[in-house]
Design a protein around this motif. Structure first.
Motif, PDB file in Angstrom:
ATOM      1  N   PRO A  94      38.159  30.290  44.254  1.00 24.56           N
ATOM      2  CA  PRO A  94      37.748  31.632  44.702  1.00 24.56           C
ATOM      3  C   PRO A  94      38.557  32.761  44.065  1.00 24.56           C
ATOM      4  O   PRO A  94      38.092  33.903  44.021  1.00 24.56           O
ATOM      5  N   ASP A  95      39.755  32.457  43.572  1.00 25.75           N
ATOM      6  CA  ASP A  95      40.586  33.468  42.907  1.00 25.75           C
ATOM      7  C   ASP A  95      40.681  33.204  41.407  1.00 25.75           C
ATOM      8  O   ASP A  95      41.691  33.534  40.770  1.00 25.75           O
ATOM      9  N   PHE A  96      39.628  32.634  40.843  1.00 28.54           N
ATOM     10  CA  PHE A  96      39.683  32.217  39.441  1.00 28.54           C
ATOM     11  C   PHE A  96      40.072  33.363  38.511  1.00 28.54           C
ATOM     12  O   PHE A  96      40.960  33.216  37.662  1.00 28.54           O
ATOM     13  N   PHE A  97      39.440  34.513  38.647  1.00 28.66           N
ATOM     14  CA  PHE A  97      39.725  35.596  37.710  1.00 28.66           C
ATOM     15  C   PHE A  97      41.100  36.219  37.964  1.00 28.66           C
ATOM     16  O   PHE A  97      41.734  36.726  37.027  1.00 28.66           O
ATOM     17  N   LYS A  98      41.573  36.160  39.174  1.00 31.99           N
ATOM     18  CA  LYS A  98      42.946  36.587  39.441  1.00 31.99           C
ATOM     19  C   LYS A  98      43.927  35.670  38.719  1.00 31.99           C
ATOM     20  O   LYS A  98      44.928  36.124  38.141  1.00 31.99           O
ATOM     21  N   ILE A  99      43.626  34.377  38.728  1.00 28.71           N
ATOM     22  CA  ILE A  99      44.467  33.401  38.028  1.00 28.71           C
ATOM     23  C   ILE A  99      44.394  33.627  36.521  1.00 28.71           C
ATOM     24  O   ILE A  99      45.404  33.526  35.808  1.00 28.71           O
ATOM     25  N   MET A 100      43.206  33.944  36.021  1.00 26.38           N
ATOM     26  CA  MET A 100      43.070  34.269  34.599  1.00 26.38           C
ATOM     27  C   MET A 100      43.947  35.462  34.232  1.00 26.38           C
ATOM     28  O   MET A 100      44.617  35.464  33.182  1.00 26.38           O
ATOM     29  N   GLU A 101      43.963  36.476  35.079  1.00 26.51           N
ATOM     30  CA  GLU A 101      44.795  37.652  34.823  1.00 26.51           C
ATOM     31  C   GLU A 101      46.273  37.263  34.780  1.00 26.51           C
ATOM     32  O   GLU A 101      47.027  37.743  33.921  1.00 26.51           O
ATOM     33  N   MET A 102      46.685  36.404  35.712  1.00 29.03           N
ATOM     34  CA  MET A 102      48.083  35.978  35.736  1.00 29.03           C
ATOM     35  C   MET A 102      48.443  35.228  34.458  1.00 29.03           C
ATOM     36  O   MET A 102      49.516  35.426  33.880  1.00 29.03           O
ATOM     37  N   ALA A 103      47.546  34.365  34.022  1.00 28.59           N
ATOM     38  CA  ALA A 103      47.818  33.588  32.808  1.00 28.59           C
ATOM     39  C   ALA A 103      47.857  34.487  31.577  1.00 28.59           C
ATOM     40  O   ALA A 103      48.742  34.359  30.719  1.00 28.59           O
ATOM     41  N   LYS A 104      46.910  35.417  31.484  1.00 28.92           N
ATOM     42  CA  LYS A 104      46.851  36.293  30.313  1.00 28.92           C
ATOM     43  C   LYS A 104      48.017  37.283  30.275  1.00 28.92           C
ATOM     44  O   LYS A 104      48.349  37.819  29.210  1.00 28.92           O
ATOM     45  N   ALA A 105      48.636  37.525  31.424  1.00 32.01           N
ATOM     46  CA  ALA A 105      49.776  38.443  31.475  1.00 32.01           C
ATOM     47  C   ALA A 105      51.056  37.792  30.969  1.00 32.01           C
ATOM     48  O   ALA A 105      52.070  38.482  30.803  1.00 32.01           O
TER      49      ALA A 105
END
Length: 280
Positions: free
Chosen positions: A161-172
């Protein structure tokens, strides 16, 4: 001197494990009939003979010529106590850094694949908390500095459910290349999801399950006929030009006759940058 000879050429002594009880055992690598085999014996489960390679020359060149000094992580996480493979984490005896790190963000999956090594499925409703995932990513960066490749995996990671939040964390974080392991179902069904995924395109890749063009093989490997799902997923990935690697779980006698066809197909797909074969 005796005229008796063994029917093979001995090459090396190795450390292995019993495929039944997983205890550490000693084995030996041999050359026989143009192939490379691992011979090993467990005191409880008798002997095993495992095919390692069907080309002795290539195997030897891989072992003896295509080598380089091992690259070390910045941080080791476990001490040496019991020996390989029990101290993994990485321990100080490990001869390589983490060239590819899997970060499993959930146990849930929208499929129940008979070959799943993670035993994921719809009944496993565990989704890692973003704070925990953030600490996992931080650990990878602490160990590697600039990790070469990180794969978000699961379960089916795109269902978090927080997939794109996790993507943001990884890309940061200073990750050189980020990948998402996926069966492609959400990508096939939700163009808006793919459109948003495309915003992360730089140094990003979809690691797309793609095992076969045939129903029977897919039913045995995945428990579902996913031919249309694969087609729709690739149409969306092509539409948004998202770098994609086709990943083939390969089983002898089931889908190995499709190797050439899959490669030929991949060459016709603009988004596909590579094909990976994973034998089981």
């Amino acid at each position: 001197m005796s005229d008796k000879q063994r029917p093979y050429i001995f090459y090396d002594v190795v450390v292995s494990i019993c495929s039944t009880c997983y205890q550490k055992i000693e084995g030996k690598t041999i050359f026989q009939d143009g192939k490379v085999y691992l011979l090993k014996r467990c005191s409880e489960h008798d002997s095993e003979r495992v095919l390692i390679a069907d080309d002795i020359d290539y195997y030897r060149r891989s072992r003896e010529l295509f080598i380089k000094p091992p690259e070390m992580p910045l941080v080791y996480n476990t001490p040496v106590k019991w020996g390989c493979p029990y101290d993994c984490g990485l321990c100080t005896d490990h001869e390589q850094h983490s060239c590819l790190t899997l970060v499993e963000i959930c146990d849930y999956c929208n499929l129940r694949c008979p070959v799943c090594y993670a035993s994921s499925g719809p009944e496993r409703q565990q989704f890692r908390d973003p704070a925990l995932i953030e600490s996992m990513l931080d650990a990878v960066v602490r160990n590697e500095g600039q990790p070469d490749v990180v794969q978000l995996s699961g379960g089916e990671p795109t269902e978090h459910p927080d997939f794109f939040k996790i993507m943001e964390m990884a890309k940061a974080r200073p990750i050189r290349h980020l990948m998402v392991n996926t069966n492609g179902v959400p990508i096939a069904q939700d163009e808006a999801f793919v459109r948003r995924l495309a915003t992360y395109a730089e140094d990003f890749e979809v690691y797309l399950q793609f095992d076969s063009f045939e129903r029977d093989a897919l039913m045995e490997l995945r428990g579902a006929d996913l031919r249309r799902v694969r087609q729709d997923a690739l149409e969306n990935l092509n539409r948004y030009n998202i770098s994609t690697n086709l990943v083939v779980t390969l089983k002898k006698g089931l889908n190995d006759h499709e190797l050439g066809k899959i490669i030929d197909f991949a060459l016709t797909q603009p988004c596909v940058r590579g094909v990976t074969f994973q034998p089981i």
